[in-house]
Scaffold this active site. Sequence first.
Site, mmCIF file in Angstrom:
data_model
loop_
_atom_site.group_PDB
_atom_site.id
_atom_site.type_symbol
_atom_site.label_atom_id
_atom_site.label_comp_id
_atom_site.label_asym_id
_atom_site.label_seq_id
_atom_site.Cartn_x
_atom_site.Cartn_y
_atom_site.Cartn_z
ATOM 1 N N ARG A 1 -5.099 7.218 -13.427
ATOM 2 C CA ARG A 1 -4.993 7.883 -11.571
ATOM 3 C C ARG A 1 -5.476 9.209 -11.990
ATOM 4 O O ARG A 1 -6.426 10.080 -11.049
ATOM 5 C CB ARG A 1 -3.426 7.623 -11.276
ATOM 6 N N HIS B 1 8.084 4.109 -4.548
ATOM 7 C CA HIS B 1 7.646 3.050 -5.376
ATOM 8 C C HIS B 1 6.357 4.131 -5.741
ATOM 9 O O HIS B 1 5.681 4.385 -5.739
ATOM 10 C CB HIS B 1 7.285 2.993 -3.695
ATOM 11 N N THR C 1 2.499 -2.878 -7.438
ATOM 12 C CA THR C 1 2.673 -2.193 -8.657
ATOM 13 C C THR C 1 2.119 -1.782 -10.592
ATOM 14 O O THR C 1 2.308 -1.466 -10.726
ATOM 15 C CB THR C 1 4.338 -2.164 -8.758
ATOM 16 N N LYS D 1 5.568 -8.184 2.934
ATOM 17 C CA LYS D 1 5.492 -7.685 2.919
ATOM 18 C C LYS D 1 5.917 -6.333 4.155
ATOM 19 O O LYS D 1 5.425 -6.129 5.330
ATOM 20 C CB LYS D 1 4.350 -6.325 2.829
ATOM 21 N N LYS E 1 8.343 -27.056 -5.178
ATOM 22 C CA LYS E 1 8.706 -25.674 -4.853
ATOM 23 C C LYS E 1 8.596 -25.777 -3.141
ATOM 24 O O LYS E 1 7.363 -26.519 -2.495
ATOM 25 C CB LYS E 1 7.265 -25.670 -6.144
HETATM 26 N N1 LIG Z 1 -4.262 -2.629 1.673
HETATM 27 C C1 LIG Z 1 -4.062 -3.703 1.676
HETATM 28 N N2 LIG Z 1 -4.037 -4.723 2.433
HETATM 29 C C2 LIG Z 1 -3.559 -5.988 2.365
HETATM 30 N N3 LIG Z 1 -2.080 -5.991 1.223
HETATM 31 C C3 LIG Z 1 -1.781 -5.388 0.307
HETATM 32 C C4 LIG Z 1 -2.745 -4.182 0.938
HETATM 33 N N4 LIG Z 1 -2.544 -2.872 -0.356
HETATM 34 C C5 LIG Z 1 -1.376 -3.549 -0.906
HETATM 35 N N5 LIG Z 1 -1.164 -4.902 -0.290
HETATM 36 C C6 LIG Z 1 -0.397 -6.059 -0.559
HETATM 37 O O1 LIG Z 1 1.159 -5.135 -0.993
HETATM 38 C C7 LIG Z 1 0.766 -6.118 -2.789
HETATM 39 C C8 LIG Z 1 1.559 -5.054 -3.728
HETATM 40 O O2 LIG Z 1 3.089 -4.443 -3.222
HETATM 41 S S1 LIG Z 1 3.486 -3.597 -4.420
HETATM 42 O O3 LIG Z 1 3.322 -4.198 -5.386
HETATM 43 O O4 LIG Z 1 4.024 -3.039 -3.257
HETATM 44 N N6 LIG Z 1 2.359 -1.955 -4.793
HETATM 45 C C9 LIG Z 1 1.807 -2.191 -3.710
HETATM 46 O O5 LIG Z 1 1.847 -2.395 -2.889
HETATM 47 C C10 LIG Z 1 1.001 -0.801 -3.609
HETATM 48 C C11 LIG Z 1 1.228 0.097 -5.230
HETATM 49 S S2 LIG Z 1 0.067 1.529 -5.352
HETATM 50 C C12 LIG Z 1 -0.853 1.112 -3.152
HETATM 51 C C13 LIG Z 1 -1.915 1.642 -3.196
HETATM 52 N N7 LIG Z 1 -2.160 2.788 -3.431
HETATM 53 C C14 LIG Z 1 -3.135 3.722 -2.973
HETATM 54 C C15 LIG Z 1 -3.494 4.877 -2.564
HETATM 55 C C16 LIG Z 1 -4.368 5.497 -1.596
HETATM 56 C C17 LIG Z 1 -4.664 4.862 -0.767
HETATM 57 O O6 LIG Z 1 -5.073 4.733 -0.119
HETATM 58 C C18 LIG Z 1 -3.872 3.224 -0.509
HETATM 59 C C19 LIG Z 1 -2.964 2.887 -1.529
HETATM 60 S S3 LIG Z 1 -2.399 1.331 -1.708
HETATM 61 N N8 LIG Z 1 -0.103 0.020 -3.280
HETATM 62 C C20 LIG Z 1 -0.470 -6.835 -2.807
HETATM 63 O O7 LIG Z 1 -0.363 -7.763 -3.412
HETATM 64 C C21 LIG Z 1 -0.830 -7.115 -1.129
HETATM 65 O O8 LIG Z 1 -0.578 -8.769 -1.363
#
Ligand SMILES: Nc1ncnc2c1ncn2[C@@H]1O[C@H](COS(=O)(=O)NC(=O)c2csc(-c3nc4ccc(O)cc4s3)n2)[C@@H](O)[C@H]1O
Length: 544
Positions: free
Chosen positions: A216, A243, A341, A441, A527
Amino acid sequence: MSQEMNVLHGPKPFVSLEKSTAGQQLYEALLKHSHLPEALINAHTGETLSYKTVLETSCRLAQSLQRCGYSQNSVVSVCSENSLYFFLPVIASLYIGVTVAPLNENYTEGELTNALSISKPRLIFCSKKSLVKNEDLKKKFSFIQKLVVLDSKNDIGSAESLQNFILRNSDKNFDVSQFKPLYFDPEQQVALIMCSSGTTGLPKGVMNTHRNLAVRFAHCKDPLFGTQTVQGSTVLSFMPFFHGFGMCTTLGYFIMGLRIVMMERFEPELFLSSISKYRIQSILVVPPVMTFLAKSPVIDKYDLSSLKEIGCGAAPLGKEVGEAVIKRLKLKGIRQGYGLTEATLAVLFTPSVEFRPGSSGKVVPFMSVKVVDIETGKTLGPKQSGELCFKGDMLMKGYAGNVKATKEAIDEDGWLHSGDIGYYDEEGHFYIIDRLKELIKYKGFQVPPAELEAVLLQHSSIKDAAVVGIPDERAGELPMAFVVKQPGKEITEQEVFDLVASQVSSPKHLRGGVRFIDEIPKNATGKIMRKELQKLALKLKSKL
Ligand SMILES: Nc1ncnc2c1ncn2[C@@H]1O[C@H](COS(=O)(=O)NC(=O)c2csc(-c3nc4ccc(O)cc4s3)n2)[C@@H](O)[C@H]1O
């Protein structure tokens, strides 16, 4: 090495991966930026912390922790709302190989019990607001030996204030230049234990390593994949620090020497007035805030002309919403990111020069991605939809204490199966179109159906239950419960809603409603057939 067909690799990195620990990199960065007067500004109060103060206090805290017997692989937690002080124990721990398990301060005791049972922190850094909750937890869990209050000048009961903990356990004439962060194997050393339910089941403890964070930090320095700001630029962050989205982006801000205006939570008018007052250049938001920026009339009351970049992620963003914000705020585009994550942070991100409406971005340096057919497992080419799988240095070390779940998430070839469905175009821009996994979500917050189903099944009047997400323009998805009553028993929708609301934090409340059903549809293996329930939910919603 032969290139596996249709595996997309991130571009050549702008900077190579530092081999030092995340703690060493943060120490060097804080030292380099120690002349900058403001590292953090509390948007609510105007209070600030300088880079010099962050450096000195985090180093003295590290020495204090060491002298109190916290060493490599010890675990501490931070259970606090976003605050000026939140990152002091995080950075101090990273210097000395202590693992940090951040906790959502809004979690109920039940939710915290699950998280604490995984990470087992010896010390919890809490806030005045979360102190009582943590005192109750300390009585319940013998492994919690100490509470330190981040935002109090004085001790409160048996909980020491942060400044007293440091005063009592570090050198009076402490010299930062004499302090050296420890070295240990960044690939093996667990930096963070983050809560995530992954593709199924209850929340688990994602182990992110120092190497994960180093990736990162390298992205931050990359003109294509970093925040488009320079040292001293001002960013706004209200993403929850517990988070991955808030945690890892903010650590990256320290590396870059940015001026970070932080908010405890999203407050529309404070958000807008802070952008204007501090001349914010870059912000990170979740899709509901984009809807606010696209539609709210209050936007026009503020001068947002300083804003040059919006990053958005953590949930799907509607193409039309993105385009409306671009037009209204006169931006070049929206930098969408897709992250999970289990892969530390965004693994797909919009390069600074390649905006594509509706796309979640391209694969980032140090990572690879492939799309696999969910029936055959075959790796697919452009424009073909399948499950996104990721491999590379951002992948978690695994789920803490859960080898089985780790092996279910990361296959024997080292590919993380995301549980998300999408495709990429001929240029490698990705589009997320569905979610295979059961995760819901709500405003970017994880809502694990299994957690809510476990709560429902405890009730004597409930024979079976299933929770699914239904689409919502404002929040993304709303959790909705289908409930089968025990024969001869009575329970109302409101009682079901209240049962869940009494045991879990707000994002998990059944805002999508409660529907009674004769039987939960399940496949031959037992399931829950969630897609069928989602279709039923939409049909019921359309009749309302
Ligand atoms: N852009 C997206 N479009 C659609 N779905 C998205 C998504 N991002 C996460 N998700 C959903 O969240 C899930 C993961 O959820 S989570 O575990 O809580 N983690 C997250 O959602 C997570 C952890 S870090 C992160 C990001 N970091 C960033 C840094 C800069 C930036 O401009 C944008 C982002 S998004 N997202 C994914 O599997 C997916 O289902």
